[in-house]
Enzyme design. Structure first.
Site, PDB file in Angstrom:
ATOM      1  N   GLU B 105       0.594  -1.270   0.183  1.00  0.00           N
ATOM      2  CA  GLU B 105      -0.154  -0.116   0.547  1.00  0.00           C
ATOM      3  C   GLU B 105       0.642   1.361  -0.154  1.00  0.00           C
ATOM      4  O   GLU B 105       0.583   2.231  -0.635  1.00  0.00           O
ATOM      5  CB  GLU B 105      -0.641   0.189   1.046  1.00  0.00           C
ATOM      6  CG  GLU B 105      -2.078  -0.772   1.058  1.00  0.00           C
ATOM      7  CD  GLU B 105      -1.786  -2.490   1.172  1.00  0.00           C
ATOM      8  OE1 GLU B 105      -0.373  -2.740   1.611  1.00  0.00           O
ATOM      9  OE2 GLU B 105      -2.581  -3.401   0.771  1.00  0.00           O
ATOM     10  N   HIS B 175     -11.676  -6.507   7.689  1.00  0.00           N
ATOM     11  CA  HIS B 175     -12.000  -5.931   6.808  1.00  0.00           C
ATOM     12  C   HIS B 175     -13.708  -5.563   6.638  1.00  0.00           C
ATOM     13  O   HIS B 175     -14.469  -5.553   6.003  1.00  0.00           O
ATOM     14  CB  HIS B 175     -12.314  -7.166   5.487  1.00  0.00           C
ATOM     15  CG  HIS B 175     -11.884  -8.522   5.379  1.00  0.00           C
ATOM     16  ND1 HIS B 175     -11.140  -9.218   5.965  1.00  0.00           N
ATOM     17  CD2 HIS B 175     -11.054  -8.455   4.273  1.00  0.00           C
ATOM     18  CE1 HIS B 175     -10.233  -9.366   5.500  1.00  0.00           C
ATOM     19  NE2 HIS B 175      -9.470  -9.362   4.490  1.00  0.00           N
TER      20      HIS B 175
END
Lengths: 504, 370
Positions: B105, B175
Site C-alpha cells: 500500500e 474487512h
C-alpha cells in the site's frame, strides 16, 4: 551479459554421475550457488555466451555439446553441436552432456513451469548463502592520490565538466562551512552539511541532463548547485525569508526547484523513493528522453518505502536510477547495526535490478557510473541501483555531536585520506587544468559570495502572514478563511506575542 | 495481512451469502435497493438503474476516457478488482493505464503521488480501507503536504485514493473498519464518502478532477445492494457541500456513506411517532460544510450524529464540538452520537457493535424528549 557456469557431479541411483548446472545469474538459472560453497564444483567457466530466455527456459550457445533425450532415454538425439543456440524448456526433459572425452553423463533436468517461470528440481538440499565471503567490489577510476587506476573503464570527462564538478564541490564545502557557523552562532535554526560526500551529488548531477527529475534526501544540495541554484537561493530557504521558494514553511535544507526539476525535499526518509517510481512511470508513458534519479542514505534502506520502491521500479520497468550514499552512519547508528547484508548493492539483484558499487569519493567513478546508469535506464527502460561508498565526515546535523559515538581519529582519517575534493584536485592539477592561483581565487570569490548571501538573507523579511494559510489546498477552504480572520484579530490584540519580522 | 487471494475469496462470496441482509437504502429520490433490482430493465429517464460498483466503474471509465493522462492502479485492479469496480477497463484502455501493482500500500500511494506530481491523474485503489495504514505516512506526510511544503511549486492534486470501507456483515477486524477520522485530522487532503450509486459516480469524478489529493471511501456493503438510477454521461457533484436529503423540523441527523440508509430508516420510524427528522449527508468530511449543518440545527434545535467508526475520537465529535460552538444557545438538548463501540470491529458481535436503527431511534426520542 557475463554468466559463469559451474558443473557439479553427484552420484545418482544406478551409479551414473549427474551433472548439475550452476550459474551465477539467478534470473537465468534455476539454481544459484556461490563457487565458494562446500559442494564439489568443477569450475568449468564457459566462455560461451548464454542468453536469458524470456520464458525462463534454457538457452545456450557455445563450444559445449548438449545431448538431448526424452525422459525414457529411448530416443536420444543431439540437438546442438558447437557454436549454435539451443533450447529445452519442457518439463520432464533431460539433458545429456557429452564432455571433452566423449563420455556421456546425463543431467536430471526435470522442472516445472511454476507461475513466473520454469524451475528445475534438485535432489540436493542446498540453502543459498546469506552472504558471500567476498564482498562486492567497488568501481573506481582514481586512487587516493588522483592517479588513474590501471585499465579502468571510464567516460570521457571534459575540462569544462571536470572544473565545474571541482568548483561545485568546493562551493558546497564553503557554503556548508559558513552556514554551519551561522547556525552555531544562533542565526540559523538548523543546518546539515555534506562534508565528505561532495562528490556523490556533484559528479552524479554532472552525469545527468537538466531534464532528468531529481527526488533527493537532504544531503545532496550539490545537485542544485550544479543545476544553477544560487547560494542566495540556498540562504533564502535556510532563513525562511520572503524570497525563499518554500515561503518559510519548511526547516532549512529542505530545498526544491520546479525550474531545475528538483522536487522539494521532505524530512521523512525513503518516502521519495516510491514517488520516484511514479515520476519515472510518467516519463516512460510520455516516452521522454529522461530518467528519474532518487537519492538516499544507508539508513534509509531499512525503511519499508525503500523496498516498496525497488520492487515497484522493477515490476514497472521504470527508468529510475537509485543512488544510495552509503556513508556508514545513520545519525549514530553504524551500518553494522543497520543490516547484515553486504551493504546496499546486493539488494538490487533480489528485486531484479542491475546494480553497481562505486567509490563515492571518486568523482570520476561516480560520473562514469551514473552516466552509464542513466543511459541504461532510459534506453532499456529499467531501474538501476548505485551504491556509492563514502563517509559522513560531518555530524549528522547541527543537532548532533558525532564524537559521542565515533572516534575523532576515524573522522580525521576519512577527512584527510579520502577527501573527494583533494582527490579530484590532484587529478585536474595533473591535467594542467588547475593551479594554486585558481584555487585561491575560487576560495576568495566563494567566501565573499556566501558571506554576502547570508547577510542578505538574514536581513530580509519573513513571508507575509497570509502564506500560513495558502497552499494547504489550491483554494482557501472556509475553515481556513475563518481561522485566518480569528488569528488576525488575535494578533491585533496581542502584537507583542508574535514575531515582528512577519509582515501582516 | 491477508493475501489477495484470501481477500478475494472471502469477499467474492459476501454478497452471495448475505443478500438476505438487505439494507434498505434510499437517497433523496428514494430509490430502494435490492439485488434483484439490478436485473430490472432500465427505468425511464437519462440513466439506468445500476448498483454502486457499476457506478464507480462508469466514473472510472469516463475519467480514463476524458483524460489520456489518467491512470488506475492497485492490487488486482487489472482483472477488474476484487469488488469488480475496474471491470473491463484494462481491456478498453490498455494495461499501461489500468494495471496491477505489487501488494504494497505504501508503494501504491507513493507511486501515485509521483505520478500525480507530473501532472497526471493518478487513481489509486487500496483494496480495503483496513489496509490503508501502511500508506498512512505517504498520505499524511507526503500527499497532504506536497503543495504546502514546496511553496506551491509542486502539487499532487491529481491523486485520488479509493478504498472500500465499513461493515459488511462478516468482515471482522480487518474487512470492516471505517478509518475516516484519521484522515480528517490531516490538512491538505479531502475526504469524501458517497451514499449511493448516483452520488458515488458524481463525487468520484469530482474527486478525480479535484486539484487536491482526495481519499475516497466507498461503502462496500452498498457495492451491490444499493441500486439507483444513475445518469449515463459525465457529471460531477460538488465537494464540501452537504445535502439535506430529508427535511424535518424536530431534530437534525448528520451522517455519511452507508450509515445514512440506517439513519433514514430511523427517521421513517420516528415519523410514525410524530417526530420530524431532518437528515443531512455530509458527503465531504474535510473540509466539511458547517454552514448547512448549522442552518439545519438552528432550525431544529437538536443534533444527532451517527457513524460506524468508534465513538471516541470519531468525526462525530468534531461535528458536535463545532455545532455547539456555533449553536449553543439554540440547542435544546445535548448533541447525541450513535456510533460504533470503542472496541476493535468484532466478528460475531457485529450486530451489537453497530449503530443500529433502533439505537438511533432511541437516541432521537431521548433527544427530542430531553
Amino acid at each position: 551479459m557475463n554468466i559463469s557456469i559451474w558443473l557439479t557431479r553427484t552420484r545418482r541411483d544406478g551409479g551414473n554421475f549427474v551433472k548439475k548446472i550452476i550459474c551465477n545469474n539467478p534470473t537465468f538459472c534455476s539454481y544459484y550457488q556461490s563457487p565458494n560453497s562446500s559442494t564439489s564444483l568443477v569450475h568449468s567457466h564457459l566462455s560461451s555466451s548464454i542468453m536469458r530466455s524470456k520464458d525462463c527456459g534454457f538457452v545456450g550457445k557455445g563450444n559445449f555439446r548438449f545431448l538431448y533425450s526424452s525422459s525414457s532415454f529411448n530416443s536420444s538425439y543431439v540437438v546442438s553441436v558447437g557454436g549454435r543456440r539451443y533450447k529445452a524448456t519442457k518439463a520432464g526433459e533431460q539433458l545429456l552432456f557429452e564432455d571433452d572425452n566423449g563420455n556421456n553423463t546425463f543431467e536430471e533436468s526435470k522442472g516445472e513451469e511454476f507461475p513466473g517461470g520454469k524451475i528445475f528440481f534438485t535432489s540436493e538440499m542446498n540453502f543459498l548463502p546469506g552472504s558471500s565471503e567476498k564482498r562486492v567490489q567497488c568501481y573506481r577510476v582514481l586512487d587516493e592520490n588522483g592517479y588513474h587506476v590501471s585499465s579502468t573503464t571510464m567516460e570521457h570527462v571534459s575540462k569544462e565538466v571536470g572544473l565545474k564538478v571541482y568548483s561545485g564541490m568546493v562551493s558546497l564545502q564553503t557554503m556548508d562551512k559558513y552556514f554551519y557557523e551561522a547556525q552555531r552562532q544562533g542565526r540559523l535554526s538548523f543546518y546539515l552539511t555534506s562534508f565528505g560526500e561532495e562528490a556523490v551529488s556533484l559528479a552524479s548531477a554532472a552525469a545527468l541532463t537538466s531534464h532528468d527529475l531529481i527526488l533527493s534526501q537532504y544531503r545532496e544540495p550539490g545537485i542544485l548547485l550544479w543545476r544553477g541554484f544560487t547560494v542566495q537561493e540556498f540562504a533564502d530557504q535556510c532563513f525562511g525569508n520572503n524570497a525563499g521558494h518554500g515561503k518559510g514553511r519548511q526547516m532549512p535544507v529542505h530545498y526544491g526547484s520546479k525550474n531545475l526539476n528538483f522536487m522539494t525535499i521532505s524530512s521523512p526518509l525513503a518516502t521519495q523513493l516510491p514517488q520516484a517510481v511514479g515520476v519515472a512511470y510518467s516519463l516512460k508513458m510520455e516516452k521522454k528522453d529522461a530518467c528519474v534519479v532518487a537519492y538516499f542514505g544507508d539508513g534509509t534502506t531499512s525503511e519499508g518505502d525503500f523496498h516498496a520502491a525497488m520492487n515497484f521500479a522493477a515490476v514497472m520497468d521504470a527508468p529510475v536510477v537509485f543512488i544510495c550514499r552509503n556513508n556508514g552512519w545513520a545519525i549514530s547508528t553504524p551500518v553494522t547495526d543497520q543490516f547484515r547484508s553486504d551493504g546496499i548493492v546486493v539488494k538490487g539483484p533480489a528485486y531484479g535490478i542491475q546494480s553497481i558499487r562505486v567509490d563515492g569519493n571518486d568523482a570520476l567513478a561516480i560520473y562514469s557510473a551514473v552516466r552509464k546508469a542513466r543511459k541504461m535506464a532510459i534506453d532499456e527502460q529499467r531501474p538501476i541501483l548505485i551504491e556509492a561508498m563514502t563517509y559522513r565526515v560531518g555530524h549528522h546535523s547541527t543537532s548532533d555531536d558525532s564524537t559521542k559515538y565515533r572516534s575523532i581519529d576515524e573522522i580525521e582519517y576519512w577527512k584527510t585520506m579520502h577527501s573527494p575534493i583533494t582527490r579530484l584536485r590532484k587529478w585536474i592539477e595533473r591535467k594542467g587544468w588547475w593551479g594554486e592561483k585558481d584555487e585561491s581565487e575560487l576560495h576568495s570569490d566563494l567566501n565573499n559570495q556566501v558571506k554576502t548571501a547570508i547577510e542578505k538573507a538574514e536581513k530580509a523579511l519573513k513571508p507575509q502572514l497570509k502564506y500560513l494559510f495558502r497552499d494547504v489546498y489550491e483554494d482557501l477552504p472556509t475553515n481556513l478563511i475563518e481561522q485566518e480572520k480569528l488569528l488576525r484579530e488575535t494578533v491585533e490584540r496581542h502584537p507583542q506575542d508574535f514575531p515582528i519580522d512577519v509582515p501582516l | 495481512m491477508a493475501t489477495n487471494l484470501k481477500r478475494f475469496k472471502e469477499f467474492g462470496s459476501i454478497f452471495i451469502n448475505h443478500t438476505n441482509l438487505l439494507r434498505r437504502f434510499s437517497s433523496s429520490s428514494a430509490v430502494l435497493s435490492s439485488v434483484d433490482a439490478q436485473l430490472q430493465p432500465p427505468t425511464t429517464g437519462t440513466g439506468k438503474s445500476i448498483n454502486l460498483y457499476t457506478a464507480i466503474n462508469q466514473a472510472l471509465q469516463i475519467a480514463l476516457d476524458s483524460d489520456p493522462r489518467s491512470y488506475i492502479f492497485g492490487e488486482d485492479v487489472g482483472f477488474g478488482g476484487v469488488f469488480r469496480c475496474t471491470t473491463g477497463l484494462a481491456e478498453q484502455f490498455g494495461k499501461h493505464r489500468v494495471f496491477n501493482t505489487p501488494l504494497c500500500e505504501q508503494g501504491i500511494v507513493g507511486f501515485g503521488i509521483g505520478l500525480a506530481a507530473m501532472g497526471n491523474r493518478a487513481i489509486a485503489e487500496i483494496q480495503f480501507a483496513d489496509y490503508i495504514f501502511p500508506a498512512f505516512d505517504q498520505i499524511v506526510n507526503e500527499a497532504a503536504k506536497f503543495r504546502y511544503r514546496s511553496g506551491n511549486e509542486f502539487n499532487c492534486g491529481g491523486l485520488t485514493i479509493r478504498a472500500p470501507y465499513g461493515a459488511v456483515g462478516h468482515g471482522g477486524h480487518y474487512h470492516s473498519q471505517s478509518p475516516e477520522a484519521f484522515f480528517c485530522h490531516v490538512p491538505g487532503i479531502k475526504v469524501v464518502i458517497p451514499r449511493s450509486p448516483k452520488q458515488a459516480k458524481g463525487l468520484l469524478l469530482s474527486s478525480i478532477r479535484e486539484p487536491n489529493p482526495v481519499v475516497f471511501f466507498e461503502p462496500k456493503w452498498l457495492y451491490r445492494l444499493a441500486v439507483e438510477e444513475v445518469p449515463e454521461g459525465d457529471y460531477t457533484l460538488p465537494l464540501s457541500e452537504a445535502e439535506v436529503i430529508r427535511e424535518g423540523s424536530d431534530i437534525t441527523l448528520v451522517g455519511w456513506g452507508a450509515q445514512l440508509s440506517i439513519m433514514e430508516q430511523a427517521c421513517i420510524d420516528a415519523e410514525k411517532d410524530g417526530i420530524s427528522c431532518e437528515l443531512i449527508d455530509l458527503k465531504t468530511l474535510i473540509p466539511w460544510d458547517k454552514e448547512t449543518v448549522e442552518a439545519s440545527v438552528r432550525k431544529t434545535g437538536r443534533l444527532l450524529i451517527s457513524h460506524e467508526a468508534p465513538v471516541t475520537g470519531g468525526f462525530g465529535a468534531e461535528i458536535s464540538a463545532s455545532i455547539v460552538e456555533r449553536c449553543f444557545l439554540r440547542l435544546e438538548a445535548p448533541v447525541a452520537r450513535v456510533c460504533g463501540l470503542d472496541t476493535p470491529f468484532p466478528l460475531v458481535f457485529e450486530p451489537f457493535y453497530m449503530p443500529t436503527k433502533n439505537k438511533i431511534l432511541d437516541a432521537i426520542k431521548d433527544t427530542v424528549n430531553y
